[in-house]
Motif scaffolding. Structure first.
Motif, PDB file in Angstrom:
ATOM      1  N   GLY A 186       0.825  -1.200   0.300  1.00 47.72           N
ATOM      2  CA  GLY A 186      -0.548  -0.129   0.241  1.00 47.72           C
ATOM      3  C   GLY A 186       0.728   1.577  -0.115  1.00 47.72           C
ATOM      4  O   GLY A 186       0.587   2.018  -0.547  1.00 47.72           O
ATOM      5  N   ALA A 187       1.797   1.503   0.859  1.00 50.11           N
ATOM      6  CA  ALA A 187       2.858   1.957   0.683  1.00 50.11           C
ATOM      7  C   ALA A 187       3.650   2.957  -0.280  1.00 50.11           C
ATOM      8  O   ALA A 187       3.703   3.285  -1.059  1.00 50.11           O
ATOM      9  N   GLN A 188       4.040   1.190  -1.339  1.00 52.14           N
ATOM     10  CA  GLN A 188       4.699   1.519  -2.627  1.00 52.14           C
ATOM     11  C   GLN A 188       3.791   1.973  -3.605  1.00 52.14           C
ATOM     12  O   GLN A 188       4.248   3.019  -4.950  1.00 52.14           O
ATOM     13  N   ILE A 189       1.922   1.909  -3.603  1.00 46.30           N
ATOM     14  CA  ILE A 189       1.686   2.125  -4.483  1.00 46.30           C
ATOM     15  C   ILE A 189       0.941   3.684  -4.261  1.00 46.30           C
ATOM     16  O   ILE A 189       0.594   4.205  -5.135  1.00 46.30           O
ATOM     17  N   THR A 190       1.296   4.301  -3.129  1.00 45.32           N
ATOM     18  CA  THR A 190       0.436   5.742  -2.965  1.00 45.32           C
ATOM     19  C   THR A 190       1.683   6.001  -2.208  1.00 45.32           C
ATOM     20  O   THR A 190       1.086   7.322  -2.211  1.00 45.32           O
ATOM     21  N   GLY A 191       2.665   5.858  -2.160  1.00 43.51           N
ATOM     22  CA  GLY A 191       3.191   6.902  -2.018  1.00 43.51           C
ATOM     23  C   GLY A 191       3.528   7.322  -0.014  1.00 43.51           C
ATOM     24  O   GLY A 191       4.484   8.257   0.565  1.00 43.51           O
ATOM     25  N   ALA A 192       2.690   7.021   0.645  1.00 43.93           N
ATOM     26  CA  ALA A 192       2.666   7.225   1.944  1.00 43.93           C
ATOM     27  C   ALA A 192       3.346   6.415   3.009  1.00 43.93           C
ATOM     28  O   ALA A 192       3.550   5.320   2.372  1.00 43.93           O
ATOM     29  N   ASP A 197      -2.430   6.935   6.466  1.00 40.28           N
ATOM     30  CA  ASP A 197      -2.324   7.910   5.572  1.00 40.28           C
ATOM     31  C   ASP A 197      -2.523   6.943   4.317  1.00 40.28           C
ATOM     32  O   ASP A 197      -3.115   7.792   3.614  1.00 40.28           O
ATOM     33  N   VAL A 198      -1.970   5.616   4.432  1.00 40.49           N
ATOM     34  CA  VAL A 198      -1.916   4.280   3.254  1.00 40.49           C
ATOM     35  C   VAL A 198      -3.234   4.049   3.386  1.00 40.49           C
ATOM     36  O   VAL A 198      -3.918   4.108   2.167  1.00 40.49           O
ATOM     37  N   ALA A 199      -4.475   3.811   4.206  1.00 41.88           N
ATOM     38  CA  ALA A 199      -5.565   3.861   4.605  1.00 41.88           C
ATOM     39  C   ALA A 199      -6.630   4.536   3.342  1.00 41.88           C
ATOM     40  O   ALA A 199      -7.423   4.439   3.051  1.00 41.88           O
ATOM     41  N   ALA A 200      -5.886   6.161   3.273  1.00 40.42           N
ATOM     42  CA  ALA A 200      -6.913   6.909   3.096  1.00 40.42           C
ATOM     43  C   ALA A 200      -6.435   7.604   2.156  1.00 40.42           C
ATOM     44  O   ALA A 200      -7.331   7.684   0.631  1.00 40.42           O
ATOM     45  N   ALA A 201      -5.050   7.279   1.547  1.00 41.17           N
ATOM     46  CA  ALA A 201      -5.135   7.627   0.074  1.00 41.17           C
ATOM     47  C   ALA A 201      -5.418   6.106  -0.954  1.00 41.17           C
ATOM     48  O   ALA A 201      -5.499   6.657  -2.304  1.00 41.17           O
ATOM     49  N   LEU A 202      -6.225   4.800   0.415  1.00 39.26           N
ATOM     50  CA  LEU A 202      -6.228   4.000  -0.950  1.00 39.26           C
ATOM     51  C   LEU A 202      -8.382   4.134  -1.177  1.00 39.26           C
ATOM     52  O   LEU A 202      -8.747   3.165  -2.239  1.00 39.26           O
TER      53      LEU A 202
END
Length: 298
Positions: A186-192, A197-202
């Motif tokens: 998730g961090a890899q594909i969002t940059g968060a 922050d990762v959950a919010a970006a996804l």
């Protein structure tokens, strides 16, 4: 019924008594078994006494015949499988070291000759499904349309993706309503970086839940942006972590069908993963309902 869409794998296992850092070590166990993220997740579903079925094309080789037997032996229906030449299981070799860590090397060239089943078979599967489990990284071409059809029918889609941020995989990630992926991916594909922050970006307007797994650090989940809960992992002496994430996905889907809320889903899924991690080498790698309940109760 919980239906799975992904690929089958034929795993050749080698267990050593030492860690990678040792450079070498004695082999203490070998075995050959079938796997694949979705197959393992469905095995968990079936072990929890819920109907499970594999949706896909399976080849005509001896290995494919054995895979069909394996599915049946694990209580996974083969009603939605079409036999197609060339659609054979992915071959893999997995080394398990002391402490349960693993390294897998695989030949997935057969995925290029593994199509979706016919429209009639897909339609029959979705008509029977409460949940569609999808492994985005190995799902056959055209799987995005299957996910969209499932959503149109009100079938929940629980999607697994752990590598390969290709446009095809990211499109499937975007389409799922229950996204259950490793925090690192998730961090890899969002940059968060943080789980919040990762959950919010996804999060998007298709989502019902975002779940981020983080190994021994537990799991994070939300059913609304900005409201992330954390469930710790269960502490066990890991013997073999192969399939732990798959058990997590299967138990999550089972809990979802059972009507559980997000915290209970993560709790049951975490317990299922821990039970599998602690199984002795050579044991049937599925968590029982009793073992999960004992883990949860503590």
């Amino acid at each position: 019924m919980i239906i799975g869409l992904g690929c089958l794998a034929h795993d050749h296992m080698l267990v050593t008594e030492t860690t990678w850092e040792s450079g070498k070590g004695r082999v203490i166990h070998t075995e050959t078994r079938f796997g694949g993220n979705v197959r393992n997740a469905l095995s968990t579903v079936a072990a929890l006494d819920h109907p499970a079925a594999y949706l896909g094309s399976v080849g005509l080789s001896a290995s494919a015949d054995e895979a069909m037997v394996d599915l049946a032996e694990h209580g996974i229906s083969t009603d939605f499988i079409e036999r197609v030449a060339g659609a054979d299981p992915v071959m893999s070799r997995i080394t398990v070291t002391a402490g349960g860590e693993r390294y897998g090397a695989f030949d997935d060239s057969t995925l290029a000759t593994t199509p979706l089943p016919s429209d009639a078979v897909v339609d029959a599967a979705l008509s029977a499904a409460d949940v569609l489990l999808v492994d985005a990284c190995v799902a056959p071409p055209g799987s995005l349309r299957v996910v969209e059809q499932a959503r149109e029918r009100g079938v929940a889609v629980v999607l697994d993706a752990e590598r390969d941020p290709s446009p095809t995989v990211l499109a499937l990630v975007d389409a799922a309503d229950h996204l259950v992926i490793p925090l690192g991916f998730g961090a890899q594909i969002t940059g968060a970086s943080s789980a919040t922050d990762v959950a919010a970006a996804l999060w998007n307007d298709r989502r019902t839940a975002v779940v981020l797994t983080d190994g021994t650090q537990g799991s994070h989940g939300c059913v609304a942006p900005g409201d992330v809960v954390h469930v710790p992992a269960y502490a066990v002496e890991a013997v073999d972590t192969t399939g732990c994430g798959d058990a997590f996905h299967g138990a999550y889907a089972w809990s979802l069908v059972s009507g559980a809320g997000i915290i209970q889903r993560l709790t049951v899924a975490s317990a299922a993963a821990a039970v599998v991690a602690a199984l002795p080498a050579g044991a049937r790698r599925v968590p029982s309902r009793e073992a999960i309940a004992e883990m949860v109760v503590g």
